[in-house]
Enzyme design. Structure first.
Site, PDB file in Angstrom:
ATOM      1  N   SER A  67       0.487  -1.124   0.218  1.00  0.00           N
ATOM      2  CA  SER A  67      -0.056  -0.117  -0.469  1.00  0.00           C
ATOM      3  C   SER A  67       0.716   1.153  -0.504  1.00  0.00           C
ATOM      4  CB  SER A  67      -1.063  -0.123   1.497  1.00  0.00           C
ATOM      5  OG  SER A  67      -1.783   0.785   1.039  1.00  0.00           O
ATOM      6  N   ASP A 278      -3.276   6.261  -2.920  1.00  0.00           N
ATOM      7  CA  ASP A 278      -2.361   6.064  -2.409  1.00  0.00           C
ATOM      8  C   ASP A 278      -2.050   4.191  -3.422  1.00  0.00           C
ATOM      9  OD1 ASP A 278      -3.862   3.657  -1.611  1.00  0.00           O
ATOM     10  OD2 ASP A 278      -3.002   3.205   0.904  1.00  0.00           O
ATOM     11  N   ASP A 282      -6.568   2.549  -2.320  1.00  0.00           N
ATOM     12  CA  ASP A 282      -7.577   2.590  -0.869  1.00  0.00           C
ATOM     13  C   ASP A 282      -7.699   3.587   0.143  1.00  0.00           C
ATOM     14  OD1 ASP A 282      -5.077   2.311   0.360  1.00  0.00           O
ATOM     15  OD2 ASP A 282      -6.410  -0.332   1.829  1.00  0.00           O
ATOM     16  N   ASN A 374      -6.674   9.935   7.143  1.00  0.00           N
ATOM     17  CA  ASN A 374      -5.703   9.577   5.985  1.00  0.00           C
ATOM     18  C   ASN A 374      -5.745   9.049   4.750  1.00  0.00           C
ATOM     19  OD1 ASN A 374      -6.587   6.916   6.432  1.00  0.00           O
ATOM     20  ND2 ASN A 374      -4.749   6.258   7.183  1.00  0.00           N
ATOM     21  N   SER A 502       2.806   2.310  15.039  1.00  0.00           N
ATOM     22  CA  SER A 502       2.654   2.067  13.736  1.00  0.00           C
ATOM     23  C   SER A 502       2.880   0.526  13.390  1.00  0.00           C
ATOM     24  CB  SER A 502       2.869   2.523  12.034  1.00  0.00           C
ATOM     25  OG  SER A 502       3.500   1.877  11.531  1.00  0.00           O
ATOM     26  N   GLY A 503       1.423   0.056  12.416  1.00  0.00           N
ATOM     27  CA  GLY A 503       1.273  -1.624  12.521  1.00  0.00           C
ATOM     28  C   GLY A 503       1.683  -1.956  10.828  1.00  0.00           C
ATOM     29  N   ARG A 509       4.084   6.957  16.031  1.00  0.00           N
ATOM     30  CA  ARG A 509       3.291   7.641  14.920  1.00  0.00           C
ATOM     31  C   ARG A 509       3.151   8.547  16.585  1.00  0.00           C
ATOM     32  NH1 ARG A 509       3.134   6.120  10.132  1.00  0.00           N
ATOM     33  NH2 ARG A 509       2.543   4.233   9.522  1.00  0.00           N
TER      34      ARG A 509
HETATM   35  C1  G16 Z   1      -2.868   0.643   6.135  1.00  0.00           C
HETATM   36  C2  G16 Z   1      -4.649   0.584   7.109  1.00  0.00           C
HETATM   37  C3  G16 Z   1      -4.877   2.178   7.528  1.00  0.00           C
HETATM   38  C4  G16 Z   1      -3.671   2.542   8.579  1.00  0.00           C
HETATM   39  C5  G16 Z   1      -2.944   2.517   8.074  1.00  0.00           C
HETATM   40  C6  G16 Z   1      -1.600   3.095   8.525  1.00  0.00           C
HETATM   41  O1  G16 Z   1      -3.431   1.152   5.366  1.00  0.00           O
HETATM   42  O2  G16 Z   1      -5.726   0.044   6.381  1.00  0.00           O
HETATM   43  O3  G16 Z   1      -6.185   1.192   8.102  1.00  0.00           O
HETATM   44  O4  G16 Z   1      -4.529   3.851   8.662  1.00  0.00           O
HETATM   45  O5  G16 Z   1      -2.318   1.824   7.485  1.00  0.00           O
HETATM   46  O6  G16 Z   1      -1.680   2.326  10.040  1.00  0.00           O
HETATM   47  P1  G16 Z   1      -0.697   2.483  10.822  1.00  0.00           P
HETATM   48  O7  G16 Z   1      -1.033   3.468  11.707  1.00  0.00           O
HETATM   49  O8  G16 Z   1      -0.818   0.957  12.111  1.00  0.00           O
HETATM   50  O9  G16 Z   1       0.742   2.266  10.069  1.00  0.00           O
HETATM   51  P2  G16 Z   1      -2.765   0.956   3.630  1.00  0.00           P
HETATM   52  O10 G16 Z   1      -3.360   2.195   3.143  1.00  0.00           O
HETATM   53  O11 G16 Z   1      -1.684   1.510   4.583  1.00  0.00           O
HETATM   54  O12 G16 Z   1      -3.189  -0.384   3.817  1.00  0.00           O
END
Ligand code: G16
Length: 547
Positions: A67, A278, A282, A374, A502-503, A509
């Site tokens: 992503s 992005d 999505d 975001n 962050s995940g 963050r």
């Molecule tokens: C993913 C998740 C989103 C989240 C984003 C950032 O987005 O689908 O819900 O807001 O990661 O997450 P984090 O702050 O935990 O890194 P994407 O568009 O990268 O798949």
């Protein structure tokens, strides 16, 4: 069947071995790390998808994408039968399988099959899609090899956006009730609803059907081209960053949102609506440059308020008794939350980051609008609500206005990709509302004023030491950090700040907002420094701007 499992595990050790003992966890949206560390994970997720398909007796989706992350990363998002992200209890199974040694993999799978009582004689179907990263084809092959080795059937959609794959999975599992599970079916559904809502007039009041589109050098650009071919008489979309540069590099929704500036590669056209999506399309954010060359961002909070207010207007005009609610995360600008609660008078809920959390909360309403700041979000409409809307749309006894509003609401629902946030569908929804209201982008911006805000990243030795509660608004570990944050925040008028691991990236963050941009910047920097000091920061502590 036991033989298939034995040979699938043998292939894992031989062709897709776990090279190092690095542990990997299912994060905010699946596994995400350097592409070079993912081959064994993707093969194993192919195996997991087969098991999940057998349990659910339905098609499961596997999307290969990182992503918004840089080009060299990759990842995988697993899609459940009704288009939701993988059920949370299975995230733990996914992590366990991904982290098992080659020698223990068979035992781990046997254990899971036994605990969940999986009937291995059942059929399995898996849909696979991927983004445009150069590492994605090989990772898709690993998934396909695993599914096939376990006797499952695969449909490989090649390069698609994440929301397209979610849509295909739902269409397949609802026997076409939601649409046709093909790219043509997807574009047909969106473009038909869009054209119907717009009617013959492409301009209306201050609304001009002209938009600049930043494809982040990813899949969004090529899919927008296909969509554009269906709607070109209704909306003029100029596409930029369609693959000539590096994916997500100084462009795309995340760059624009975090840096609060226009992307590279999109020529400035004063007062023209611009959007950035992005890397897997999505997420979407809007922005424009005014006559004084000032940049204005209209992010997920803005999209949420615009859509929610329009849905509300149509619900009221059709006299339907439907409860509508809005779901946000801690990143939502304080002004947007006030505007939703006090001006729009719509119930608003706050949940932890991650579409999986927002989606489930939104499903508690008849019509649930959810967006992360975001730009990641959509609208969920309960089956009973859809039926009520359909009934009103064809009820001859209703007044013409009421019936027509219900008809419009019904078509608007058709324009939504309800399975997950979808940049293309969201863009058409925003364009529909602006067109209906005769608004230019400045009118939309004028609905409320955002509090200045700043996001920062801090790199620490192990981001898992940061633990949070209260929808990530309070930090409970390491001890003392939240108290320090409280002390810092107290010094700023309307100050608010929080930190969370962050995940999707190996960072912590930091979010801060205050009444002026310089205060928001300083507040974020002070909090980032506190994280660095208390939680094992790597490198130099972040500088705090002078007063
Ligand atoms: C993913 C998740 C989103 C989240 C984003 C950032 O987005 O689908 O819900 O807001 O990661 O997450 P984090 O702050 O935990 O890194 P994407 O568009 O990268 O798949």
């Amino acid at each position: 069947m036991g033989e298939k499992l034995i040979s699938a595990v043998a292939i894992a050790a031989k062709t897709h071995p776990r090279k190092e003992n690095k542990s990997i966890q299912y994060g905010t949206a699946g596994f995400r790390t350097k592409a070079s560390d993912l081959d064994h994970v993707l093969y194993r997720m192919g195996l997991l998808a087969v098991l999940r398909s057998k349990v659910k007796e339905a098609t499961i989706g596997v999307m290969i994408t990182a992503s918004h992350n840089p080009e060299e990363d990759n990842g995988v998002k697993l899609i459940d039968p009704l288009g939701e992200m993988l059920e949370q209890s299975w995230e733990a199974h996914a992590s366990q399988i991904a982290n098992s040694s080659d020698e223990n993999l068979k035992g781990t799978l046997d254990e899971l099959i036994k605990t969940l009582n999986i009937d291995m004689a059942k059929d399995a179907y898996v849909f696979v899609g991927r983004d445009t990263r150069s590492s994605s084809p090989a990772l898709a092959d690993a998934v396909i090899e695993a599914v096939t080795a376990l006797g499952g059937l695969v449909q490989d959609f090649g390069i698609v956006t994440t929301p397209m794959l979610h849509y295909f999975v739902v269409c397949k599992n609802t026997n076409g009730e939601y649409g046709k599970p093909t790219p043509e079916g997807y574009f047909f559904k969106l473009s038909t609803a869009f054209k119907k809502l717009r009617g013959k007039n492409t301009s209306n009041g201050k609304y001009i059907p002209d938009i600049s589109f930043d494809g982040a050098n990813g899949v969004g650009a090529s899919k927008m081209k296909e969509l554009q071919a269906c709607i070109s008489e209704y909306l003029n979309v100029k596409i930029f960053n369609s693959g000539e540069g590096r994916l997500n590099h100084q462009c795309g929704a995340d760059f624009v949102k975090v840096q609060q500036k226009a992307p590279k590669g999109v020529p400035t056209r004063e007062n023209v609506r611009s959007v950035s999506v992005d890397g897997d399309a999505d997420r979407i954010v809007y922005y424009y440059i005014d006559k004084e060359q000032v940049f204005h961002l209209l992010d997920g909070d803005r999209i949420a308020t615009l859509l929610a207010s329009y849905f509300m207007e149509l619900v009221k005009a059709s006299c339907l008794k439907l409860n509508l609610g809005l779901v946000q995360t801690a990143y939502a600008n304080g002004s947007s939350t006030n505007y939703i609660a006090k001006t729009l008078k719509i119930p608003v809920a706050c949940v932890p980051t991650g579409v999986k959390h927002l989606h489930h909360k939104a499903q508690e309403f008849d019509i649930g609008v959810y967006f992360e700041a975001n730009g990641h979000g959509t609208v969920c409409v309960a089956k009973s609500a859809s039926e009520m809307i359909a009934q009103a749309a064809s009820d001859e006894k209703l007044e013409v206005n009421q019936r027509e509003s219900a008809q419009r609401l019904q078509t608007l629902v058709d324009l939504v990709n309800q399975t997950v946030g979808d940049a293309l569908s969201d863009m058409l929804l925003v364009e529909t509302v602006l067109h209906a209201r005769g608004w230019d982008i400045a009118d939309w911006l004028a609905t409320y004023s955002d509090l200045p805000n700043r996001q920062m990243k801090v790199t620490i030795q192990d981001r898992r030491v940061i633990q949070t509660t209260d929808a990530e608004r309070q930090c409970i570990s390491p001890p003392g950090l939240q108290e320090t944050i409280n002390e810092i925040v107290k010094m700023y008028e309307q100050g608010r700040a929080f930190v969370r691991p962050s995940g999707t990236e190996d960072v912590v963050r930091v979010y801060a907002e205050a009444t002026t941009q310089s205060n928001a910047d300083r507040l974020a920097a002070e909090v980032a420094r506190a994280v660095h000091e208390t939680a094992g920061g790597i490198g130099n502590p972040p500088p705090v701007p002078a007063l």
